[in-house]
Structure formats: C-alpha cells, structure tokens
Design a protein around this motif. Structure first.
Motif, mmCIF file in Angstrom:
data_model
loop_
_atom_site.group_PDB
_atom_site.id
_atom_site.type_symbol
_atom_site.label_atom_id
_atom_site.label_comp_id
_atom_site.label_asym_id
_atom_site.label_seq_id
_atom_site.Cartn_x
_atom_site.Cartn_y
_atom_site.Cartn_z
ATOM 1 N N GLU A 157 0.794 -1.161 0.381
ATOM 2 C CA GLU A 157 0.456 0.103 0.316
ATOM 3 C C GLU A 157 0.958 1.418 0.610
ATOM 4 O O GLU A 157 0.620 2.333 -0.806
ATOM 5 N N LYS A 198 1.002 -3.372 -6.877
ATOM 6 C CA LYS A 198 -0.420 -3.430 -5.986
ATOM 7 C C LYS A 198 -1.238 -2.669 -7.246
ATOM 8 O O LYS A 198 -1.214 -1.770 -8.117
ATOM 9 N N GLU A 199 -2.468 -3.371 -7.090
ATOM 10 C CA GLU A 199 -3.959 -3.242 -8.116
ATOM 11 C C GLU A 199 -4.432 -2.075 -7.844
ATOM 12 O O GLU A 199 -4.920 -1.325 -9.165
ATOM 13 N N THR A 200 -4.085 -1.561 -7.504
ATOM 14 C CA THR A 200 -4.487 -0.081 -7.124
ATOM 15 C C THR A 200 -4.088 1.098 -7.815
ATOM 16 O O THR A 200 -4.783 1.742 -8.053
ATOM 17 N N ARG A 251 -5.364 -13.943 -7.508
ATOM 18 C CA ARG A 251 -4.374 -14.268 -6.010
ATOM 19 C C ARG A 251 -4.411 -15.525 -5.364
ATOM 20 O O ARG A 251 -4.355 -15.505 -4.281
ATOM 21 N N ALA A 255 -8.923 -14.638 -4.934
ATOM 22 C CA ALA A 255 -9.666 -13.001 -5.272
ATOM 23 C C ALA A 255 -10.485 -13.487 -6.837
ATOM 24 O O ALA A 255 -9.466 -14.110 -7.717
ATOM 25 N N GLN A 270 -19.193 -3.932 0.623
ATOM 26 C CA GLN A 270 -18.536 -2.897 0.209
ATOM 27 C C GLN A 270 -19.127 -1.730 0.757
ATOM 28 O O GLN A 270 -18.851 -0.977 0.921
ATOM 29 N N SER A 340 -10.153 -3.001 -4.756
ATOM 30 C CA SER A 340 -10.574 -3.866 -3.480
ATOM 31 C C SER A 340 -12.316 -3.619 -3.355
ATOM 32 O O SER A 340 -12.710 -4.389 -2.094
ATOM 33 N N SER A 341 -12.469 -2.316 -3.126
ATOM 34 C CA SER A 341 -14.029 -2.847 -3.034
ATOM 35 C C SER A 341 -14.816 -1.930 -3.821
ATOM 36 O O SER A 341 -15.337 -1.220 -3.572
ATOM 37 N N ILE A 346 -13.040 -10.761 -2.344
ATOM 38 C CA ILE A 346 -11.610 -10.667 -1.865
ATOM 39 C C ILE A 346 -12.560 -11.456 -0.855
ATOM 40 O O ILE A 346 -12.586 -11.217 0.464
ATOM 41 N N ARG A 355 -6.873 -0.243 3.166
ATOM 42 C CA ARG A 355 -7.040 -0.264 2.045
ATOM 43 C C ARG A 355 -7.451 1.134 1.734
ATOM 44 O O ARG A 355 -7.835 1.596 0.469
#
Length: 679
Positions: A157, A198-200, A251, A255, A270, A340-341, A346, A355
């Motif tokens: 993160e 990270k995928e973010t 993952r 996920a 979420q 993620s949300s 996940i 997150r």
C-alpha cells in the motif's frame, strides 16, 4: 541569511515537521513482531532469501502461496533487500516501512504544494505551503494508516501510494517545464513501478489525464493534444499489471469470481465497509486488524449505506463538471478504492482498513481546503487534529507489540470473527498454562464457523498437547477437517502424527503423512513427521533418513531433524562419524539441546581419542537437564572405566539410581564398582 534561504525557510520547516511527526507517531513500533500476513510474506517466503539472480525476488509467478507479496515483484524485492540487510530481524523491515511512509507523505506534500501554485487554482502564495503541509501532516499521523505501517507486508500500500503521488507530480512538472522529457520519463517509470506494487495503481493513468484536464490544460482535448504520447505511455503500463494479474490466477484462489461469494453480495458488503471507513476517517476508533469475513446477502440490510455512497458518487460526478478540483479528489478516492472494494470478491478479507491508505489522501486534502474556505483560522483545528491523531496512533502501537496482544484486541472489537478467535487460540496454545483457554478459543471459532478448517486443525493440535486423553478427539477433528477438504495437507500431516501415537495404527499414520507430502512437496513439517513414523517401522530406517534429508533441505534450521537423523545413523554400521556431524549440526542450531549433547557424548565415547569431548557433552547435558537419567548413567559408566575416577563414577551412578530406582543396569554397574573396592 541570504534572501533565497529566507524564502525557503517555510518549505524546509514544513518538510522537517512532516518527518518529525511521522517519527513521533510511530516511535515505539520498531520491535513489534511479524504478525498476520507477515508470516507468509516474510517469515515463510523463500523467494526473498537471495537477491541474485534478480529473477528470484522479481519473479512474476506466485511464489508465496497467496501472500501480499505475490504478484507484486517490487514489494518482494524490497523484502529481499531487507532480508539481505537484517535477515528476519523485524526492526529492519519496520524501519523500512516507516521510511517509505514518510517519503509518501513528503511526495503528497510536494504534489499538493505544486498543484496549489498552479494558475488554475489561484491560492494565495502565503497559504500554499501551509495547506500542503496540513494535508500531509494529517495523512502521515492518521491512525487509519497504522495498519499499513505496522504490518510489514502492507508495504504494498505504501509503495503504491508513493508511486501514485510521484506519477501525478511528475506529470505536473512535465507540463510546466520548458523541456519536459525528463519529467515525462520519470512519470512513466513511477507509474510502471506502481503497477509492480499493487492493483490499486490501475487508475493512475486516468488520474493523470484528469489531473491535466483539471489543473493544467483545462480540457481533455487540450491535454491530449499537448501530452497525448505521455498518456499513451502511461496507459501502456497496464500491460505489466495485466501480466501480473493473469499470472496470479485470482491471487492463488483468494480473489475473483466463482469462489463462493457473488459480485452482488460482495458489492453489498462493500457498501457497509466503505461507510465504516468514512466513519474512521473522522473518528478513528475502534480500529480492528481483522474484521473477519462478513458477507451481506440481503441488500435491504445496507440500503442506507448504499444510498449514501450513491449520493457521494453522484456528487463526485457532478463536481467533475461544475467544481473540477473537488471532482478530481472524489474521482481519486473512488478510483483507488474500487479495485478492492467494488464487485470483485476478495474472499479472504472482505473488509480491511489498510485499503484506505491511498484513498485517505484526497479526503484529507478536500477537508483542509474546505476548512480554509470556511475560516481564516482554519489552521487551528487542523493543528489540534494533528496532535490528537498523533496521540491516537501512538496509543495503537502497543496492540502490535505481540501477536497475543493483537489478537486479544481484535477479538475484543470483533467478537463474531471466527478467524480472530482461531488466531488468538494459536497464540495461547504456545504456553502450556494457557492451553485450556486456547482450546476454548478454537471451540468458539467453530461455533461461529463450523467448517473453519484451520480451527479444526488447531483444535486437534491443542488436544494432542493436552495429553494422551485428548488424542482420540484430536483424531476426530483432523478427520472432520479432511471430510470437508480431502486435500488439506496440514490435517493429513497432523492426523498422521497423532495416529503414530496410537498402538496398531502406524501404517495409517504413514499413509496420511505420505499423502501430505504428495499434496505439498515443500512441507518440511510433514516430511519430518513421516520420517519419525518410518523410524518406528522395522526395516524402514533408510527411508526415514531419506525423509529427514528432504526436511533438512527444505528447512535447514530444523534442529530436531538433524538430531533424529543422527540417531538413525548412529544405529547404522560404520555411520558413527556421520551421526556425530548430525548432532553437531543440531547443536549449532540449538546449543541448549540436552538430548543432542547426550547422544553426541555417547557417540564420541565410541570414537578413539574423543573421550574428553564425550565427557564434556554429557556434563553439559546434565547442566541443561539436571534430572537426565541417561546422562548420569552413561557418564558414570565412562568414569568407571577410567582409573582413579571411581568416586566420580559412583556419584553419577548413585544419582542415576535415585532418578530411576528400578534400573538393573545402574545397580549392576554400582555392584561392579563396590566389588572392585573389596580387598
């Protein structure tokens, strides 16, 4: 003082205060142990044990079984650098996390300050540095960030946020510089690096284009006309992210779709989670490491939260046109939270405070700028908030100082979380005095989630430790776990170990242990248990030695494997020297291993010229274990063979007889000594 230096004093002071605030907030965090996902990402991660070739830490394919380092090669490389620097000393990893966190805060400060100086913003120069510093200070000390800083594997993160901020900053510099090639190159490099974290980071190219439209060019058309090639290059970094995501196969099955949670149910979950995150932004208490696996299956249970988020989303879309600066911040918030949300489940963690690490930044910037518009003295509540948040972050640190404290805190705030009860049970099971409490925690976890495989497995382990009376129920727990998942390697291994203790069930034990090894070839504990079981079966000594060899290859620091392997070698003709080497290897790993000292002493006594070494090791075994019958007996027997040592021989043999009065061998040795004394 030169005028240029005077002009830069506010900037220097702001940078110093941000660094100092981060250090003060996390000053007591360096000694906290590895916890939660750190165990798989660091402690059990073999890919970080070597830096060269770089293909090892930078591997694209999964290497750690679904931990936070899989599919994030730059994060894995940073862990490998830590390992090269300090091995598994947790302090090095935590110092690195804090340094990265402070660097990310400085990058946020630089980005906000650069943005506020742009003509399209129009903020008075006197307020620019102060507003940027206020945003970065709130962000660096906010307790909601503590999970990312204090959990080592959440470094993903931190590094992603650092790359995100730098990408936008370099885009701004590229637009403003007479020759922006250098800054454009840096923007592409940091964007690519973020994709490897990270995928973010997926929204960064879009955020950069929207940033240009909002603060630089004034429209998408102008931004594309002036810097289209830069945005094409930024978009090309999605290729690396796509490769990493495809390599991970969801993952490692944690996920994606088809894992028991529908996209709609996850989206409903979420809605509740994001509202909790927003509450924690304003009131960061209570903070919870692990919320468990709550799944909302009826949308009517979360319609108020869903309505609020729809309103906020609509406001962000409206603001993109009517109030572009606020709209940009709203876009970054939703875009960085979406991976993620949103709708991609996940299943291992449906809610997680870490997150919010990057999405928190636009909210705090919006808050600071909003307060500035409302009051001339906006800095006063911000300063008070910084002080209060620093105190709250410092108060959060003690919960991370031991795994027992962390899971006790988690159970207190999430009592319906079966995984937290299971993990608390694991911590309690490490102490024999707390074993009943551990068993109670495992049973509570199973009440909350009857199909919790790890709780079944761990309850079995605790029952085995409780004594022979617990073995039958432990076997039942393992068998129940295997009915739920026939490929659960740990349950096969533990069932085999338990069955080996039951008379007449050795062959069943070996069958389960062989199954565990077949399911998970890199499973040193199962190989060790299989070797122990084979050692009990007549004629299987060589097969047992081979399994010990495999366990040692996988886990060279397993002192018990070296010890038991040496025991088998000692019984083989002509293998005394090999056995001695095995005992010495065990003692290098664990110098306070009385059984290894004893057996090494007996082996050395059979080796010409090593009698003094044998006596030294036997004496050490007695020092470590004062009631060690065999050490007293063997040392007495050695002294009995040495002229002039009859008194020492008698002393040790009498002590051995006191420890075990029914020992005929000890009585016979004493009888021979006494007969030798008679005229």
């Amino acid at each position: 003082m030169p005028a240029r230096t005077l002009h830069r004093l506010p900037l220097i002071a702001a940078l110093a205060v941000i660094v100092l605030a981060g250090l003060v907030a996390y000053r007591g965090s360096f000694a906290a142990p590895f916890v939660f996902d750190d165990l798989s990402a660091v402690r059990d991660n073999r890919s970080i044990r070597q830096l060269w070739p770089l293909s090892e830490p930078l591997a694209l394919a999964p290497r750690t079984g679904g931990s936070g380092a899989d599919g994030r090669p730059l994060v894995n490389l940073s862990l490998a650098l830590n390992y090269a620097w300090s091995g598994l000393d947790v302090r090095g990893y935590r110092v690195t996390n804090l340094i990265a966190h402070i660097l990310a805060a400085l990058a946020l400060f630089a980005l906000v300050r650069r943005t506020l100086t742009l003509p399209k913003v129009g903020l008075p120069p006197a307020d620019v540095t102060l507003a940027a510093a206020a945003s970065a200070l709130l962000w660096v000390v906010h307790p909601l960030q503590s999970e990312s800083v204090l959990i080592v594997q959440n470094r993903s993160e931190i590094l992603t946020a650092l790359c995100y901020f730098l990408t936008l900053l370099f885009v701004a510099r590229a637009a403003l510089a007479p020759r922006g090639t250098r800054w454009s190159t840096l923007a592409i490099v940091t964007c690519l690096a973020g994709m490897a974290c990270k995928e973010t980071m997926v929204s960064a190219p879009l955020a950069a284009l929207l940033y240009d439209r909002t603060f630089l060019a004034g429209s998408f058309r102008a931004a594309w006309r002036q810097r289209g090639r830069l945005y094409l290059a930024l978009a090309a970094t999605w290729g690396l992210l796509a490769v990493l995501v495809l390599q991970q196969d969801g993952r490692s099955g944690t996920a994606g779709f088809g894992l028991g949670v529908t996209a709609w149910n996850y989206l409903c979950t979420q809605c509740a989670a994001i509202v909790i995150y927003l509450k924690l932004v304003v009131w960061p208490s209570p903070l919870v490491l692990d919320y468990g696996l709550p799944i909302v299956r009826d949308w009517t249970a979360v319609w108020p939260q869903a309505a609020l988020l729809v309103l906020l989303g609509a406001a962000a879309i409206w603001a993109l046109r009517r109030c572009p600066r606020a709209g940009f911040l709203g876009f970054v918030f939703f875009a960085t939270l979406a991976p993620s949300s949103s709708v991609i489940p996940i299943v291992t963690q449906t809610m997680a405070e870490h997150r919010m690490y990057l999405p928190l930044a636009p909210l705090l910037v919006l808050l600071v700028l909003g307060l500035r518009r409302l009051s001339r003295f906006w800095w006063a509540p911000v300063a008070a908030a910084v002080l209060g948040l620093t105190v709250l972050t410092a108060q959060r640190i003690p919960a991370y100082r031991s795994e027992l404290a962390l899971w006790t805190d988690t159970v207190a705030h999430a009592p319906e979380n079966a995984r937290a009860h299971n993990n608390l049970g694991n911590m309690l099971a490490a102490s024999p005095a707390d074993l009943p409490a551990a068993i109670a925690e495992f049973r509570r976890a199973l009440q909350l989630q009857p199909d919790h495989l790890e709780a079944l497995n761990n309850l079995g382990n605790a029952l085995v430790l409780s004594g022979p009376a617990g073995v039958p129920e432990a076997i039942a727990c393992y068998e129940h776990a295997l009915r739920l998942d026939p490929n659960y390697a740990s349950a096969h291994s533990n069932l085999g170990e338990a069955l080996a203790k039951v008379p007449g069930r050795l062959d069943e034990a070996i069958a389960h242990l062989e199954r565990a090894v077949a399911l998970k070839p890199q499973f040193p504990e199962a190989q060790f248990n299989l070797a122990l079981a084979l050692a009990q079966r007549p004629g299987s000594a060589l097969a047992a030695i081979a399994q010990f060899d495999l366990a040692i290859i996988q886990q060279p620091e397993l002192a018990e494997a070296h010890y038991y392997r040496a025991n088998l070698l000692l019984a083989q003709p002509g293998r005394v020297t090999d056995a001695i080497a095995g005992y010495e290897a065990a003692l290098r790993l664990n110098p306070r291993y009385p059984e290894a000292h004893h057996n090494l002493g007996t082996a050395l006594a059979r080796t010409p010229g090593r009698l003094d070494d044998a006596i030294a090791h036997l004496r050490t075994a007695i020092e470590l274990k004062p009631d060690y019958f065999s050490a007293f007996l063997n040392l007495g027997l050695i002294y009995a063979e040495l002229p002039g040592h009859e008194t020492l021989a008698r002393t040790h043999l009498e002590r051995a007889l006191a420890l075990r009065p029914d020992s005929t061998r000890t009585r016979a040795a004493l009888g021979r000594l006494n007969a030798h004394r008679r005229p």
